[in-house]
Design a protein around this motif. Sequence first.
Motif, PDB file in Angstrom:
ATOM      1  N   GLU A  99     -27.179  27.877 -14.429  1.00  0.00           N
ATOM      2  CA  GLU A  99     -27.496  26.472 -14.159  1.00  0.00           C
ATOM      3  C   GLU A  99     -26.424  25.531 -14.718  1.00  0.00           C
ATOM      4  OE1 GLU A  99     -31.363  28.740 -14.901  1.00  0.00           O
ATOM      5  OE2 GLU A  99     -29.420  28.579 -15.892  1.00  0.00           O
ATOM      6  N   LEU A 100     -25.687  26.019 -15.697  1.00  0.00           N
ATOM      7  CA  LEU A 100     -24.623  25.203 -16.283  1.00  0.00           C
ATOM      8  C   LEU A 100     -23.559  24.854 -15.247  1.00  0.00           C
ATOM      9  CD1 LEU A 100     -23.665  23.867 -18.845  1.00  0.00           C
ATOM     10  CD2 LEU A 100     -22.659  26.031 -19.561  1.00  0.00           C
ATOM     11  N   LEU A 101     -23.330  25.764 -14.309  1.00  0.00           N
ATOM     12  CA  LEU A 101     -22.362  25.479 -13.242  1.00  0.00           C
ATOM     13  C   LEU A 101     -22.836  24.322 -12.370  1.00  0.00           C
ATOM     14  CD1 LEU A 101     -21.393  29.107 -12.208  1.00  0.00           C
ATOM     15  CD2 LEU A 101     -20.150  27.526 -13.706  1.00  0.00           C
ATOM     16  N   ASP A 102     -24.141  24.258 -12.119  1.00  0.00           N
ATOM     17  CA  ASP A 102     -24.698  23.142 -11.346  1.00  0.00           C
ATOM     18  C   ASP A 102     -24.531  21.832 -12.110  1.00  0.00           C
ATOM     19  OD1 ASP A 102     -25.503  24.925  -9.361  1.00  0.00           O
ATOM     20  OD2 ASP A 102     -27.522  25.155 -10.223  1.00  0.00           O
ATOM     21  N   LEU A 103     -24.749  21.884 -13.427  1.00  0.00           N
ATOM     22  CA  LEU A 103     -24.592  20.686 -14.254  1.00  0.00           C
ATOM     23  C   LEU A 103     -23.146  20.197 -14.221  1.00  0.00           C
ATOM     24  CD1 LEU A 103     -25.755  18.645 -16.302  1.00  0.00           C
ATOM     25  CD2 LEU A 103     -25.133  20.293 -18.092  1.00  0.00           C
ATOM     26  N   LEU A 104     -22.194  21.118 -14.348  1.00  0.00           N
ATOM     27  CA  LEU A 104     -20.780  20.738 -14.302  1.00  0.00           C
ATOM     28  C   LEU A 104     -20.400  20.169 -12.943  1.00  0.00           C
ATOM     29  CD1 LEU A 104     -19.130  23.670 -16.268  1.00  0.00           C
ATOM     30  CD2 LEU A 104     -19.649  21.360 -17.083  1.00  0.00           C
ATOM     31  N   ALA A 105     -20.918  20.773 -11.877  1.00  0.00           N
ATOM     32  CA  ALA A 105     -20.638  20.267 -10.523  1.00  0.00           C
ATOM     33  C   ALA A 105     -21.213  18.866 -10.359  1.00  0.00           C
ATOM     34  CB  ALA A 105     -21.202  21.208  -9.475  1.00  0.00           C
ATOM     35  N   SER A 106     -22.419  18.645 -10.867  1.00  0.00           N
ATOM     36  CA  SER A 106     -23.030  17.309 -10.789  1.00  0.00           C
ATOM     37  C   SER A 106     -22.220  16.302 -11.586  1.00  0.00           C
ATOM     38  CB  SER A 106     -24.465  17.349 -11.314  1.00  0.00           C
ATOM     39  OG  SER A 106     -25.280  18.104 -10.454  1.00  0.00           O
TER      40      SER A 106
END
Length: 125
Positions: A89-96
Motif C-alpha cells: 500500500e505504500l506504493l499507492d501512497l507514494l503515487a498519490s
Amino acid sequence: MTINPDACALGTATALDAAVSLFHSLSDATRLAIVRRLADGEVRVADLVSELGLAQSTVSSHMACLRDCGLVTGRPQGRQVFYSLDRPELLDLLASAENLLAATGNAVALCPNYGTESAGPAVIA
C-alpha cells in the motif's frame, strides 16, 4: 487506516497519531529515498550505501526506523539481509503523493515552513 476529520474538532488528536507517525517516518529524505529504491525490489544495506553514498551506520539506522514502523522487512540469506517493502500500500501512497505534487505544481516546495528554502527537512526531487 481511516482518519477521522472530526478528531481535531473534538480535541482528541489520538485518532491522528498513527497517521502523524506514518508521515513522520517518511519525512526524512534518506528514508524516502530508501523507500523509493525498495519500490524497485529488494536490496541489501551494502547496496544502499553504494547507491546513496551514505555511511553504513546511517543507512542501517534509517532502515531500522522503517523496519520498526512496519514498512520494510528483512529476509536473511546467509550473512546478508535483503530488505523489501512490507506494505505494498505504500506504493499507492507514494503515487498519490506524486500526483498531488504534480497537481499543486510542487507548491509545497515554496511553503515557508517546510519548503526547500526553509530550515525544515530536506525535500528530494
